[in-house]
Design a protein around this motif. Structure first.
Motif, short mmCIF file in Angstrom:
data_model
loop_
_atom_site.label_atom_id
_atom_site.label_comp_id
_atom_site.label_asym_id
_atom_site.label_seq_id
_atom_site.Cartn_x
_atom_site.Cartn_y
_atom_site.Cartn_z
N ALA A 4 -52.88 93.38 35.87
CA ALA A 4 -54.33 93.23 36.00
C ALA A 4 -55.06 94.21 35.01
O ALA A 4 -56.34 94.09 34.51
CB ALA A 4 -54.98 93.00 37.29
N THR A 5 -54.40 95.44 34.98
CA THR A 5 -55.12 96.53 34.22
C THR A 5 -55.01 96.39 32.87
O THR A 5 -55.91 97.11 31.99
CB THR A 5 -54.44 97.87 34.63
OG1 THR A 5 -52.93 97.78 34.42
CG2 THR A 5 -54.44 98.08 36.16
N ASP A 57 -52.93 92.17 50.08
CA ASP A 57 -52.53 92.96 48.87
C ASP A 57 -52.74 92.18 47.68
O ASP A 57 -52.56 92.44 46.56
CB ASP A 57 -50.96 93.77 49.02
CG ASP A 57 -51.02 94.82 49.80
OD1 ASP A 57 -52.02 95.85 49.71
OD2 ASP A 57 -50.10 95.01 50.57
N ALA A 77 -47.54 91.27 44.45
CA ALA A 77 -48.95 91.51 44.42
C ALA A 77 -49.11 92.89 43.76
O ALA A 77 -49.99 93.04 42.99
CB ALA A 77 -49.49 91.67 45.92
N LEU A 78 -48.01 93.78 44.10
CA LEU A 78 -48.33 95.10 42.98
C LEU A 78 -48.13 94.92 41.71
O LEU A 78 -48.68 95.42 40.77
CB LEU A 78 -47.08 96.07 43.68
CG LEU A 78 -47.17 97.51 42.95
CD1 LEU A 78 -48.24 97.97 43.09
CD2 LEU A 78 -45.82 98.13 43.63
N PHE A 101 -50.48 87.07 41.87
CA PHE A 101 -51.12 87.10 43.16
C PHE A 101 -50.90 85.64 43.85
O PHE A 101 -50.78 85.64 44.91
CB PHE A 101 -52.52 87.18 43.06
CG PHE A 101 -52.93 88.47 42.51
CD1 PHE A 101 -52.37 89.66 42.96
CD2 PHE A 101 -53.95 88.96 41.47
CE1 PHE A 101 -52.55 90.99 42.40
CE2 PHE A 101 -54.38 90.20 40.91
CZ PHE A 101 -53.64 91.33 41.41
N ALA A 121 -52.16 88.27 36.03
CA ALA A 121 -52.17 88.56 37.33
C ALA A 121 -52.64 87.74 38.24
O ALA A 121 -52.06 87.56 39.44
CB ALA A 121 -53.52 89.65 37.06
N ASP A 150 -60.95 89.94 43.34
CA ASP A 150 -61.71 90.78 42.07
C ASP A 150 -61.54 90.18 40.82
O ASP A 150 -62.47 90.54 40.23
CB ASP A 150 -61.06 92.38 42.35
CG ASP A 150 -61.38 92.90 43.41
OD1 ASP A 150 -62.65 92.95 43.99
OD2 ASP A 150 -60.73 94.04 43.88
N LYS A 189 -51.21 93.72 40.26
CA LYS A 189 -52.20 94.65 40.17
C LYS A 189 -51.82 95.52 38.73
O LYS A 189 -52.90 95.86 38.11
CB LYS A 189 -52.15 95.73 41.26
CG LYS A 189 -52.76 94.98 42.57
CD LYS A 189 -52.56 96.23 43.65
CE LYS A 189 -53.14 95.55 45.01
NZ LYS A 189 -52.87 96.59 46.26
N PRO A 227 -57.50 91.73 45.44
CA PRO A 227 -57.50 91.75 43.93
C PRO A 227 -57.46 90.31 43.17
O PRO A 227 -58.24 90.48 42.18
CB PRO A 227 -56.10 92.57 43.73
CG PRO A 227 -55.05 92.16 44.65
CD PRO A 227 -56.01 91.87 45.83
#
Length: 206
Positions: free
Chosen positions: A18-19, A43, A11-12, A31, A27, A50, A15, A47
């Motif tokens: 995703a940026t 986690d 998950a990290l 996930f 991403a 989102d 994240k 996101p």
């Protein structure tokens, strides 16, 4: 390099990806993989929701993910409450911390559910979800900000609705009465022009 196999680590990674400007699809895959390892991994769930919200689609999928996570939390709560009393007393401080954390997580999930409802124009459901989130964690910044924004949005829509509202029945009735008065005046005027008392036909029409 080998990909991580722990759900939170995956998950990290999602994240981070995703940026990047074009990292949404990568991403989502990260996930989804994290959720395959742990279906209740917040986690990954939060996101992922989102990402969908930014894309303005898959609202039913978002709600399904969030409601399943809430359901699993409720099931864990039932298991916790059935712990033998002696064991509970020995781990009271630890249990209190766990309960606090579970309430904060549940509050976060309800706030996210509310944001999905707002995005899909289901304001009444969003309002209920924000209040539920705050009942679990009154200090939730996300729920407080979301509720304030929703209330402002609903007030704006109510004001716009009043400006665009059709005439009331009383106003319509008054308009109808005015029209009747105008017709009566016109008829009376026509009668006066027609000769009133003499009853003779004008020469132009003979």
């Amino acid at each position: 390099a080998a990909l991580p196999t722990q759900p939170r680590a995956v998950a990290l990674l999602g994240k981070v990806v995703a940026t990047s400007p074009d990292g949404a699809e990568k991403a989502k895959r990260a996930f989804t993989k994290a959720l395959a390892l742990d279906c209740a991994c917040l986690d990954a769930i939060l996101p992922l929701v989102d990402v969908y919200l930014k894309e303005k689609k898959n609202y039913p999928t978002c709600l399904d993910l969030l409601h399943r996570a809430l359901q699993q939390q409720q099931e864990l709560q039932i298991i916790t409450t059935t712990t033998p009393p002696k064991k509970k007393a020995a781990n009271q401080h630890h249990d209190d911390d766990n309960q606090r954390k579970k309430k904060e997580d549940a509050s976060l999930l309800h706030a996210k559910v509310a944001s999905v409802y707002v995005a899909s124009n289901q304001y009444a459901d969003a309002l209920a979800s924000y209040h539920r989130a705050l009942s679990l964690n009154p200090d939730s910044q996300e729920a407080q900000r979301g509720l304030q924004a929703l209330e402002q949005l609903m007030q704006q829509q109510q004001q716009q609705g009043r400006h665009q509202a059709p005439p009331s029945s009383a106003a319509t009735s008054r308009m109808s009465e005015d029209d009747d008065d105008d017709l009566s005046l016109a008829a009376s005027s026509q009668q006066r022009r027609g000769g009133g008392g003499g009853g003779e036909t004008p020469a132009a029409y003979i």
